[in-house]
Scaffold this active site. Structure first.
Site, mmCIF file in Angstrom:
data_model
loop_
_atom_site.group_PDB
_atom_site.id
_atom_site.type_symbol
_atom_site.label_atom_id
_atom_site.label_comp_id
_atom_site.label_asym_id
_atom_site.label_seq_id
_atom_site.Cartn_x
_atom_site.Cartn_y
_atom_site.Cartn_z
ATOM 1 N N LYS A 115 0.817 -1.213 0.000
ATOM 2 C CA LYS A 115 0.000 0.000 0.000
ATOM 3 C C LYS A 115 0.851 1.263 0.000
ATOM 4 C CE LYS A 115 -4.324 -1.800 1.631
ATOM 5 N NZ LYS A 115 -5.526 -1.661 2.446
ATOM 6 N N LYS A 197 -4.787 -10.470 -5.570
ATOM 7 C CA LYS A 197 -6.003 -10.640 -4.775
ATOM 8 C C LYS A 197 -7.085 -9.645 -5.235
ATOM 9 C CE LYS A 197 -6.436 -8.596 -0.675
ATOM 10 N NZ LYS A 197 -7.326 -8.222 0.418
ATOM 11 N N LYS A 200 -11.193 -4.342 -2.920
ATOM 12 C CA LYS A 200 -12.228 -3.330 -3.090
ATOM 13 C C LYS A 200 -11.644 -1.985 -3.469
ATOM 14 C CE LYS A 200 -13.096 -3.606 1.786
ATOM 15 N NZ LYS A 200 -11.956 -3.164 2.587
#
Ligand code: ATP
Ligand code: LTN
Length: 332
Positions: A115, A197, A200
């Site tokens: 991230k 993966k 969202k």
């Protein structure tokens, strides 16, 4: 009489609308456990703040997620459903645990590495210490089991390490939690880049299917899902796209991937994809209808998260007081 059920804790961030990854990798497993455990399920709004959020959207999504928890089968009478920020002990315990966590440990977290790469220069300290808040979430409830997708295992290891460190330095305070990772549906992959993966927060909406996507959108996204040019429905590493669709169907139908492979011998991708889409639509439609009803009933929604917070506050404060006492903090 106090019952001695084992304790479960888990949470999902309201950082984007929930996907079928969240549903198949987390929510349906949670519902299956509700009769046998004392379960706490939280909408972790403070975790979502580690990435910039639009306040209006964060509010709406937090409520929507509570509704999705209930609509996916979590009975608010059997489970403690609450919003993380409604239990201030999470933030307080996170600070205390921050003082026991090493920079090196946090720097090794793969979710942080991924991230922070995306965010670049403006990566927040909150994103770095995110796993410590997660450890506080888990440890405050004397949690035995943490049902999560495989990607969260490393964070639970850290929660265990912090619990053991604190227990050894002072005296037994925390239960040492275990991850609980289901075999099937544990990892649903991105529909466009099936090596990743499903998330969202992906940029391309064709990469994920939302729990609340309308049927025609679900059909379109599945039909556009990346496969390969081998043309055979097989479950193996060489065919990540097809294997992911098999996993999805397998989790919904409770059939083993090998059985599905057999069912589709000699059948092409078009028919296979349309069956996967049909199964998803049939699975999600009742959930979507229930979410709509729940969101229209504000009083009921409020009663769910308020009574959840009341119970959670009681348990969490007890653990927090223990921590404070051992650390030399004067009781209020
Ligand atoms: P984000 O994309 O914002 O990082 P996310 O979609 O990965 O979030 P989280 O809030 O981080 O969702 O995760 C909530 C729960 O859902 C966790 O237990 C996580 O492991 C599970 N989960 C999320 N995505 C998937 C997936 N693709 N497959 C299986 N489980 C998943
Ligand atoms: N980091 C988790 C969400 C989360 C969580 C938790 C999961 C926050 N606190 C406590 C289990 C237990 C994730 O899935 N990204």
């Amino acid at each position: 009489m106090e019952d001695k059920k084992k304790v479960i804790f888990s949470g999902i961030q309201p950082s984007g609308d929930l996907t079928i990854g969240n549903y198949l990798g987390a929510l349906i497993n949670w519902s299956a456990l509700q009769n046998d455990y004392d379960s706490y399920y939280c909408v972790v709004d403070l975790h979502a703040l580690t990435i910039r959020q639009e306040p209006k959207e964060l509010r709406a999504r937090t409520l929507k997620n509570i509704a999705i928890y209930v609509a996916s089968g979590l009975d608010p009478e059997k489970n403690t459903l609450f919003i993380q920020s409604h239990v201030p002990a999470h933030s307080e315990a996170a600070w205390l645990l921050n003082c026991f966590c090493y920079m090196g440990e946090l720097g090794r977290m793969t979710q942080y590495k991924d991230k922070s790469q995306k965010v670049g220069e403006s990566v927040s300290a909150g994103l770095f210490t995110y796993p410590v808040l997660m450890a506080a979430d888990i440890l405050l409830y004397n949690t035995d089991l943490v049902p999560v997708g495989a990607d969260q295992k490393q964070h639970i290891e850290l929660a265990r390490d912090l619990a053991i460190r604190f227990n050894n330095l002072y005296s037994p305070t925390f239960t040492i939690p275990e991850p609980y990772i289901a075999d099937t549906g544990a990892k649903i992959m991105d529909l466009q880049e099936p090596e990743k993966k499903m998330s969202k927060s992906a940029d391309n909406p064709n990469a994920y299917i939302l729990i609340l996507d309308p049927p025609e959108v679900i059909r379109k996204k599945i039909s556009r899902a990346v496969t390969d040019d081998l043309g055979v429905v097989r479950y193996n590493e060489a065919q990540p796209g097809v294997s992911n669709l098999i996993s999805i169907l397998s989790t919904i139908t409770n059939k083993k991937p090998e059985e599905i492979v057999k069912d589709y011998e000699g059948i092409g991708y078009a028919k296979f994809k349309s069956d996967v889409a049909d199964a998803l639509v049939a699975e999600l439609q009742p959930v979507q209808n229930r979410v709509k009803e729940l969101l229209e009933d504000k009083t009921y929604m409020e009663s769910i998260y308020k009574s959840g917070a009341e119970k959670a506050n009681y348990v969490a404060n007890k653990t927090l007081r223990k921590m404070q006492k051992k650390l030399g903090i004067i009781p209020r």
